[in-house]
Design a protein around this motif. Structure first.
Motif, PDB file in Angstrom:
ATOM      1  N   LEU A  94       0.840  -1.208   0.000  1.00 25.74           N
ATOM      2  CA  LEU A  94       0.000   0.000   0.000  1.00 25.74           C
ATOM      3  C   LEU A  94       0.874   1.256   0.000  1.00 25.74           C
ATOM      4  CD1 LEU A  94      -2.865  -0.983   2.472  1.00 25.74           C
ATOM      5  CD2 LEU A  94      -3.098  -0.475   0.028  1.00 25.74           C
ATOM      6  N   GLN A  95       1.963   1.217   0.760  1.00 25.01           N
ATOM      7  CA  GLN A  95       2.861   2.376   0.802  1.00 25.01           C
ATOM      8  C   GLN A  95       3.451   2.645  -0.585  1.00 25.01           C
ATOM      9  OE1 GLN A  95       5.252   0.871   4.065  1.00 25.01           O
ATOM     10  NE2 GLN A  95       4.576   2.517   5.426  1.00 25.01           N
ATOM     11  N   ARG A  96       3.764   1.556  -1.283  1.00 22.49           N
ATOM     12  CA  ARG A  96       4.306   1.708  -2.630  1.00 22.49           C
ATOM     13  C   ARG A  96       3.257   2.325  -3.556  1.00 22.49           C
ATOM     14  NH1 ARG A  96       4.191  -0.700  -7.104  1.00 22.49           N
ATOM     15  NH2 ARG A  96       2.822  -2.374  -6.420  1.00 22.49           N
ATOM     16  N   ARG A  97       2.004   1.858  -3.401  1.00 20.51           N
ATOM     17  CA  ARG A  97       0.941   2.348  -4.280  1.00 20.51           C
ATOM     18  C   ARG A  97       0.645   3.828  -4.071  1.00 20.51           C
ATOM     19  NH1 ARG A  97      -4.099  -1.865  -3.919  1.00 20.51           N
ATOM     20  NH2 ARG A  97      -2.914  -3.805  -4.032  1.00 20.51           N
ATOM     21  N   VAL A  98       0.725   4.290  -2.808  1.00 19.85           N
ATOM     22  CA  VAL A  98       0.337   5.684  -2.552  1.00 19.85           C
ATOM     23  C   VAL A  98       1.533   6.638  -2.604  1.00 19.85           C
ATOM     24  CG1 VAL A  98      -1.591   4.936  -1.093  1.00 19.85           C
ATOM     25  CG2 VAL A  98       0.575   5.605  -0.026  1.00 19.85           C
ATOM     26  N   SER A  99       2.723   6.092  -2.778  1.00 23.01           N
ATOM     27  CA  SER A  99       3.922   6.938  -2.797  1.00 23.01           C
ATOM     28  C   SER A  99       3.874   7.891  -3.995  1.00 23.01           C
ATOM     29  CB  SER A  99       5.167   6.044  -2.868  1.00 23.01           C
ATOM     30  OG  SER A  99       6.294   6.823  -3.167  1.00 23.01           O
ATOM     31  N   VAL A 100       4.134   9.153  -3.731  1.00 22.53           N
ATOM     32  CA  VAL A 100       4.160  10.142  -4.805  1.00 22.53           C
ATOM     33  C   VAL A 100       5.605  10.346  -5.228  1.00 22.53           C
ATOM     34  CG1 VAL A 100       3.613  12.535  -5.432  1.00 22.53           C
ATOM     35  CG2 VAL A 100       2.141  11.268  -3.826  1.00 22.53           C
TER      36      VAL A 100
END
Ligand SMILES: [Zn+2]
Length: 325
Positions: A70-76
């Protein structure tokens, strides 16, 4: 004690059947992780990660992998991941707090001092929040029955607490539901997202387990469900609107909670009626008062018959002190 054993048995069976963790989008920055024991709610965003419950201890690595995904997906633009800041525990059962130690500690690891504002917290790991009764039962007379690092680090005694400031853009409220599944149950309301984490007060997979040994009661569970309904607003005709994450099972809305509350109220009234007539437990069991719901809610580890016995005992014990809301 038999009830506690049953909780563990049903959980073990569940864990065996689910060796991976499924990420279910709920709304916006809120996700549900399923398959790690009890459902886990995740809020993920610019302030970091907040979890409601932490699953079984043996599933901690899979939960951490799901959080990293999830952190990877939301990382900008590949910005470093913000840490796990909070774990809120809905109650004390090991399928809901088992990951406290490892996942809580990972909060420290992920922080890593890479954000100036986080350095002060870097040695503490994630903050573990629960009602005071959870801590009391996990650490009777100050002697922990679980790892010290799994214990709540921030507790509250009153009917509710709020996180002191917005987290990922919204207020988060925690309500104590007295003498429900246990005596330390909390539900968590994400005010902006309009999502409620219900813990084991609400299940789609079985009748609720009334953990009498840990201060639970049927009336407290019904009161908790009514409180969830008070906090919920449907989009239209009771469908959609507020989303409710059950302790086990699929993502729900107000209509699902209403059905469950109605089922429990009907069964309560049936058992109460026989109790008033002085019927014995054997007579109540013989009447098969849950038979019209057993196809949906009776499971091999928590049958309708076991549930009726727990209902009978709970009602015979009387209403919990201050249990109605
Ligand atoms: Zn539980």
């Amino acid at each position: 004690m038999r009830l506690v054993l049953l909780v563990l048995c049903s959980v073990a069976a569940f864990a065996q059947a689910n060796s991976h963790v499924e990420i279910v989008p709920v709304r916006g920055h809120i996700y549900m992780l399923a398959g790690a024991g009890g459902n886990i709610t995740v809020s993920i965003g610019p302030d970091g990660v907040l979890l409601v419950d932490s699953g079984l201890a043996e599933m901690s690595d899979q939960v951490l992998a799901a959080i990293r995904e999830l952190q990877r997906r939301v990382s900008v633009n590949g910005a470093p991941a913000k840490p796990i800041r909070y774990i809120i525990n809905t109650h004390l059962h090991p399928d809901h707090i088992g990951g406290n130690e490892k996942i809580g500690e990972a909060g420290k690891t992920i922080t890593g001092g890479n954000v100036i504002g986080d350095i002060g917290d870097a040695t503490e790991g994630a903050t573990i929040v629960a009602h005071e009764k959870v801590l009391d039962r996990l650490s009777p007379n100050g002697t922990p029955t679980v790892s010290f690092k799994a214990l709540p680090t921030l507790t509250f005694l009153s009917d509710q607490m709020k996180l002191s400031q917005f987290f990922n853009g919204e207020g988060i409220q925690i309500f104590h539901e007295k003498a429900a599944h246990t005596d330390g149950d909390s539900i968590v309301l994400f005010r902006g997202s309009d999502v409620i984490s219900a813990g084991d007060i609400f299940l789609t997979t079985s009748y609720p387990i009334i953990d009498l040994a840990n201060g639970g009661s049927l009336q407290g569970i019904i009161d908790g469900l009514n409180h969830i309904l008070d906090l919920s607003v449907p989009r239209s005709m009771q469908e959609g609107g507020t989303m409710v994450i059950p302790g086990f099972g699929r993502l729900c809305d107000q209509a699902d909670v209403t059905d469950y509350r109605d089922m429990l109220t009907i069964i309560r009234d049936r058992v109460q009626d026989m109790l008033r007539k002085g019927k014995t437990l054997d007579e109540v069991r013989a009447a098969r008062l849950s038979r019209d719901y057993d196809r949906r809610y009776s499971t091999s580890s928590w049958t309708g018959d076991m549930f009726i016995e727990a209902v009978y005992t709970s009602l015979k014990n009387g209403a919990p002190a201050g249990g109605s809301k």
